[in-house]
Motif scaffolding. Structure first.
Motif: not given
Length: 118
Positions: A22-23, A27-37, A111-112
């Motif tokens: 992912f590096s 950089v992922m925003d909060k919504e993109q991190v949420r989708k990954q989780v 990495v979040v």
């Protein structure tokens, strides 16, 4: 044939270092991190939070934040633990890991929160 890109990641420049797949993406925003989780829990993988100091990010050892969240399906709880780890260790890199029970390995990690690089 397409040209291969050199991403200029160097040990001598901590700000240029990469943290895994992912590096190389923006950089992922909060919504993109949420989708990954959400993907992690939808696969039935066990989420876990890990952290390390920026100077040791290339090491294979990251500190585990509490125990893995066995059977956790609530995305908000996973994100809250990642944020709690970041608040407790503001200078460290924090990543979310999805452990795949079937393969007995990491299914994914990202990495979040990035720590401060010097």
């Amino acid at each position: 044939m397409s040209e291969v890109i050199d991403y200029k990641s160097r040990l001598s420049d901590p700000a240029s270092r990469k943290f895994g797949t992912f590096s190389y993406l923006p950089v992922m925003d909060k919504e993109q991190v949420r989708k990954q989780v959400q993907y992690i829990v939808s696969k039935g993988w066990n989420p876990a939070i890990e952290h390390t100091e920026p100077e040791y990010l290339m090491s294979n050892y990251w500190y585990m934040w509490k125990l893995p969240m066995f059977g956790e399906t609530d995305v908000d709880r996973v994100l809250a633990e990642a944020e709690a780890c970041h608040k407790a260790n503001p200078n460290n890199h924090v990543r979310v890991v999805g452990y795949n029970n079937f393969n007995q390995s990491q299914g994914t990690s990202m990495v979040v929160y990035r720590g401060k690089t010097v």
